[in-house]
Design a protein around this motif. Sequence first.
Motif, PDB file in Angstrom:
ATOM      1  N   ARG A 127       0.827  -1.209   0.000  1.00 50.70           N
ATOM      2  CA  ARG A 127       0.000   0.000   0.000  1.00 50.70           C
ATOM      3  C   ARG A 127       0.862   1.260   0.000  1.00 50.70           C
ATOM      4  O   ARG A 127       0.600   2.212  -0.726  1.00 50.70           O
ATOM      5  N   GLU A 128       1.915   1.260   0.824  1.00 50.53           N
ATOM      6  CA  GLU A 128       2.823   2.412   0.872  1.00 50.53           C
ATOM      7  C   GLU A 128       3.560   2.576  -0.457  1.00 50.53           C
ATOM      8  O   GLU A 128       3.760   3.698  -0.923  1.00 50.53           O
ATOM      9  N   GLU A 172       1.253   5.661   7.436  1.00 50.51           N
ATOM     10  CA  GLU A 172       1.938   5.457   6.158  1.00 50.51           C
ATOM     11  C   GLU A 172       2.889   6.606   5.862  1.00 50.51           C
ATOM     12  O   GLU A 172       3.994   6.395   5.362  1.00 50.51           O
TER      13      GLU A 172
END
Length: 132
Positions: free
Chosen positions: A79-80, A119
């Motif tokens: 996701r990051e 994040e």
Amino acid sequence: MTISTGESLITAADIDDLIIRVRQTAGDPGYLESAKTALFSGAGPAPDTARLIRQRLLVTALRHGGALLAKLLSRLSPRETAMVRRYAHRLANFLDTLQVWAAQPIMLALMRFGLPYGEAETIAVAVLLLVW
């Protein structure tokens, strides 16, 4: 971040990859060649100068991709990684404006881009570990 031998995580091969990518976009890779020479010749530059060179290299990698950007992304979750890819140019533009690279301003910029705190923090730390 340095390896236990004191070597930078950025290698000459990473810079060569950036040179090729910049040339493909009709850019001038002269500063990249100078950076490679400065980092990997003789005694090398002073630590502060080397850090500034690595910062410029990372900004270039955010704009052009390549092996150096892959090193940054390898430290992040999927996701990051997607977030860095999505906002790479905006992050590069922001990093160009910084006089002193620190986690808090990078985190705040990423949060303004729309990333959640956790994040943003992880990405900021990964960026700093690569250039320090």
